[in-house]
Each structure stands twice: as structure tokens, then as C-alpha cells.
Write an enzyme that holds these catalytic residues in place. Structure first.
Site, PDB file in Angstrom:
ATOM      1  N   TYR A 138      10.361  -4.504  -7.860  1.00 41.20           N
ATOM      2  CA  TYR A 138       9.106  -4.257  -8.566  1.00 41.20           C
ATOM      3  C   TYR A 138       8.341  -3.014  -8.107  1.00 41.20           C
ATOM      4  CZ  TYR A 138       4.271  -4.867 -10.071  1.00 41.20           C
ATOM      5  OH  TYR A 138       3.034  -4.656 -10.607  1.00 41.20           O
TER       6      TYR A 138
ATOM      7  N   GLY B  67      -0.950   0.858  -5.107  1.00 42.03           N
ATOM      8  CA  GLY B  67      -2.256   0.268  -4.819  1.00 42.03           C
ATOM      9  C   GLY B  67      -3.341   1.010  -5.559  1.00 42.03           C
TER      10      GLY B  67
ATOM     11  N   ASN C  74       0.694   0.529   5.934  1.00 40.41           N
ATOM     12  CA  ASN C  74       1.305  -0.248   4.850  1.00 40.41           C
ATOM     13  C   ASN C  74       2.032  -1.423   5.494  1.00 40.41           C
ATOM     14  OD1 ASN C  74       4.166   0.329   2.629  1.00 40.41           O
ATOM     15  ND2 ASN C  74       2.652  -1.279   2.592  1.00 40.41           N
ATOM     16  N   GLY C  75       1.615  -2.622   5.147  1.00 40.58           N
ATOM     17  CA  GLY C  75       2.283  -3.793   5.719  1.00 40.58           C
ATOM     18  C   GLY C  75       1.295  -4.885   6.019  1.00 40.58           C
TER      19      GLY C  75
ATOM     20  N   CYS D 170       0.872  -1.157   0.000  1.00 38.31           N
ATOM     21  CA  CYS D 170       0.000   0.000   0.000  1.00 38.31           C
ATOM     22  C   CYS D 170       0.912   1.209   0.000  1.00 38.31           C
ATOM     23  CB  CYS D 170      -0.847   0.058   1.267  1.00 38.31           C
ATOM     24  SG  CYS D 170      -2.024  -1.283   1.427  1.00 38.31           S
TER      25      CYS D 170
END
Ligand code: AMP
Length: 462
Positions: free
Chosen positions: A242, A28, A102-103, A2
Site C-alpha cells: 500500500y 503522511g 519514521n516508525g 511517515c
């Protein structure tokens, strides 16, 4: 994965949050949200879809206030639904608190069960809500004390931004799995998942938030504290492979530089492989191919036209949608392809579906041979820290040998980059502390309960 963005003390808080999230859109595309602090009242706007679709001019105008946090979501734990969109806002004894995460918390199920037994009622299925309930239960004398008390109960990966009346707080897990960067714009502070968001929003990058560190921004000042001793710093190497935008700086290097070097190292490892041209699967593969081309002397060519309006194919959480958008996205450029032996580079091979389609489409367009080169090692184990590579069943390299994968994707050759080369290209010597568990199957935290659910041996996480 995210993206999070936050800004304090700025008359354009919601608009800058919009710019930050727009810049982080690649992290995201499922949902997005912004919460502002309007003189002690938290205002929020959330929606499914892209930042530019959700936040119309009118929506932004309702988001009054001088501080804001925002989130773009790509679901890992919790389903793709508006009730899991973030930031989450909760009314507690501390007043209103909003959180963007985020995670992936690896012990959220156990914590949730305990909290529910104690009477907590959860509004979402995302793991993030656990921290808000923990905070309501185990209180400190201030919001940052409450957080310092509760964050150490969490396991797994997290970069958080919290917003409460008059306060903005950022925190990063003790392993530093997920990124979090501090920036400044005049008197305003910014927090972001990537440096590109701070820069595009006009700010300057100050530094990373350290693993186990918390920053509290209040009354125009930032104060820092450690809420947990830093454990082994193991940032996720998939940011460079990525996820991160090429113009972001990760581990002291611009991602573009890392990817270019990875391409060059891949060329060295593939010395002796004969081809006419080298190309990359757009967009992330292109830089790798440039590095490969410069190192090997093989001409670089663009073999695919990418339609930029379809979004990232993998990022759609549903397999059917993923397949559909992959067709729309890449169109082969026949003249460049016909009769050629092509080294084609992609950043990673997860399920193998992208490579299979791409090889098929290049062969249909007249390619003689396709030599598939992957700019990372084989992914042999699921990620529990937020990258969407969830089960061993779905990971092709878990189930098939390299030769069988080659046959599955229909390529004439298949090469992976070595882990050693990947790590060496992703950070300066002093900065090579990466989580590489998806390539090794060795994890840095306890993941036994989760591992069981994914069909790994119970000891996998220890
Ligand atoms: P697959 O088709 O399942 O082998 O997925 C590989 C493709 O998805 C590559 O082209 C990558 O660019 C992309 N990709 C790899 N890992 C991820 C991830 N965790 N989230 C989104 N996309 C990814």
C-alpha cells in the site's frame, strides 16, 4: 507511517527538502516540517497540513542553510497536533539537535517513565522525543557516539534523520522495519524513505542503509558504522502492498513490478471465477488489476473516477473525517458498470469501511455482481511498527470469518491473496525477508507491554 528526507552540503537545501517531502506526501498528510543548519544555527518551520500549504515561498526563504532534514507525518503514536509535528528540535549539552522519525517505538512508554523519574520534561506526546532525552542523559564523545550508545536501547521500528550543526546522521533499526535510502546529488548526500524522493530531487540512489547501520555525513564525507548487530532483516511488506509509490524501488524491485505480479498471482489463485471485467480501487488497486487482467485475459476497465484533490481517505486519523472524504473521492462510471459482474481489486481490507462503501456505490450504479479481491491476506493482528492498524477490535478479520466479512461489505464473493504469493511477488529470492506480523500475529520483537494495551496475550511478542 511517515516520510523523511534529508540533504547535506547544498545551497538549495530547503528547496530540495521541499521537493523530497512533496514527493513523499503520500506517506503522511497530517503535518510537515523542515529544519536547516544555517552555519551552526538550526532554523525550523513546521505546520499542519500538506507540504505545499505549509512551505510558502517566504517560509522556504527563511530556511537558510546548506543542510536540511524534513518530515511528513501520519500519526500512529501521539495525537494529531502541531506539538507532535516533526522534525523535533532540542537544545542539549551537544548543542541543538533535530530529529525526524519514521516508525514506532514499542518500548517508549517504559523509557519515558524512567526518563521522567530522572527529571526529563517532555514537550510532545510522540514516541520520538524519547531518543533526544536518552541522548541528553547518556552521552558519548560525539553525536554519533552518543547515538550509537542510545539507539540500542530502543525497541520497535525506526528510520531516523538527525541534524546538528555541521552534521547529518541517518540510522535504521536492527530489523530494518522501516525504509531508509542513501542518495547522492553532486557533492551532496541525501537520505529518504523512498527512492522516488531522491530521484525526483535530481539525485541518484546509492544504496539502502542496512538494518542496525548509521551513516554520519560531515565535512562533505559519509562514514558508516554499525550501532547494533543486524537482527533478522524484516522489512515491512505493507510498503509494497500500500504505502510506497509505484516508482520507488523496494527490496530490489520497483513497487509497480511487485504489484503487477501480485495481480497476476491473484488471477491464478482465482482461476475459474467468472466475471465480465476486472478493475482496481484507485490508485493503488489499478496496477493489481492490470496484472490480473493480463494473466486472466479478462478486460481491464476503470469503474471509478478518482478525484485527486481529496487526499488519501484512510490517512486522516479521525474516523468521521475518513468517512466523509471517502465519499468525495471515488465516483462510479455508470456505463462501464451497468449489468456487469466486476472483479474489483483493492490492496487491503482493514476495517472494511472502504470496501463496504465502494460495493454499495457500484451496486447503486447498476453492477450485477461485485467480486471483491484483496491483493494481500487477511489482516488478523495489529501492527506495532508504524502502520495504522492499531487494535484487534477495529480489524474486521480479527472478529469475523471471511463469509461474514463478505456479508458486511455487501460483495457477492470475497477473495484474499495467499501470504505465499504476496511474499514471492515482493522481492527477489535473496531479498524476501519481510515483516508479515499483521497477517500472522507473530512478532519479531518483544511487544508484550504494548500487546497488553491492545488486548493481545502477554506472550504475543516473544
Ligand atoms: P478499510 O476501509 O479500513 O478496510 O481500509 C482499507 C483501505 O485503506 C484500502 O482501500 C487501502 O487502500 C487503505 N489502507 C490500508 N491500510 C492502510 C494504512 N495502514 N494506512 C492508510 N491506508 C490504508
Amino acid at each position: 507511517m511517515c516520510g523523511i528526507f534529508a540533504i547535506s552540503d547544498n545551497k538549495d537545501a530547503s528547496r530540495l527538502a521541499y521537493v523530497g517531502l512533496f514527493t513523499l506526501q503520500h506517506r503522511g498528510q497530517e503535518s510537515a516540517g523542515i529544519v536547516t543548519d544555517d552555519n551552526g544555527l538550526l532554523r525550523h518551520s513546521l505546520g499542519m497540513g500538506l507540504v505545499s500549504e505549509i512551505f510558502t515561498k517566504d517560509a522556504l526563504e527563511t530556511l537558510k542553510g546548506r543542510s536540511a532534514i524534513g518530515h511528513v507525518r501520519y500519526s500512529t503514536t501521539g495525537s494529531s497536533h502541531i506539538k507532535n509535528a516533526q522534525p523535533l528540535v532540542l537544545d542539549s549539552y551537544l548543542g541543538q539537535v533535530a530529529v525526524a522519525h519514521n516508525g514506532n517505538l514499542t518500548n517508549s512508554d517504559g523509557l519515558k517513565e524512567q526518563l521522567q523519574k530522572g527529571g526529563a520534561i517532555f514537550q510532545s506526546t510522540s514516541d520520538t522525543e524519547v531518543i533526544l532525552h536518552l541522548m541528553a542523559k547518556h552521552r558519548g564523545s560525539s553525536l554519533s557516539d552518543t547515538l550509537a550508545k542510545n539507539l540500542p536501547k530502543l525497541e520497535g521500528s525506526y528510520a531516523f534523520a538527525f541534524l546538528a550543526p555541521g552534521k547529518l546522521i541517518g540510522a535504521r533499526d536492527p530489523h530494518g522495519f522501516r525504509p531508509l535510502v542513501l542518495g547522492k546529488l553532486g557533492k551532496s548526500f541525501m537520505l529518504a524513505s523512498e527512492t522516488c524522493a531522491i530521484e525526483v530531487a535530481g539525485g541518484k540512489v546509492v544504496r539502502e542503509i542496512a538494518p542496525g547501520e548509521m551513516v554520519t555525513i560531515e565535512g562533505g564525507k559519509a562514514s558508516f558504522r554499525r550501532f547494533a548487530p543486524a537482527k533478522d532483516f524484516t522489512r515491512c511488506i505493507f510498503e509494497q502492498v500500500y504505502f510506497a509509490r509505484p516508482d520507488s524501488v523496494v527490496a530490489g524491485r520497483t513497487v509497480q513490478t511487485s504489484r503487477y505480479e501480485i495481480g497476476a498471482l491473484l488471477a491464478r489463485e482465482m482461476q475459474g471465477v467468472k466475471a465480465d471485467i476486472v478493475s482496481g480501487v484507485p490508485d493503488s488497486g489499478t496496477v493489481y488489476a492490470l496484472g490480473f487482467s493480463d494473466e486472466s485475459g479478462l478486460p481491464f476497465q476503470t469503474v471509478f473516477m478518482r478525484n485527486h484533490y481529496t487526499g488519501r481517505s484512510f490517512i486522516q486519523p479521525d474516523q468521521r473525517l475518513r468517512e466523509f472524504t471517502a465519499h468525495l473521492k471515488l465516483a462510479p462510471i455508470r456505463d462501464v458498470i451497468q449489468g456487469k459482474t466486476i472483479i474489483l481489486i483493492d490492496d487491503s481490507l482493514v476495517r472494511g469501511t472502504t470496501s463496504r462503501k465502494i460495493v454499495k456505490s457500484l451496486k447503486k450504479a447498476g453492477a450485477r455482481k461485485i467480486i471483491m479481491a484483496i491483493a494481500s491476506p487477511a489482516i488478523i493482528s495489529p501492527c506495532f511498527y508504524g502502520i495504522d492498524t492499531p487494535s484487534k477490535k477495529e480489524l474486521i478479520a480479527c472478529n469475523l470469518t471471511v463469509e461474514k466479512i463478505r456479508r458486511f461489505i455487501g460483495a457477492d464473493e470475497l477473495h484474499y491473496l495467499s501470504l505465499e504469493s504476496l511474499v514471492s511477488a515482493c522481492g527477489d529470492k535473496k531479498d524476501r525477508n519481510f515483516c508479515v506480523s499483521c497477517f500472522t500475529g507473530k512478532y519479531n520483537t518483544r511487544v508484550d507491554a504494548v500487546a497488553k494495551a491492545y488486548g493481545l496475550p502477554a506472550k504475543a511478542g516473544l
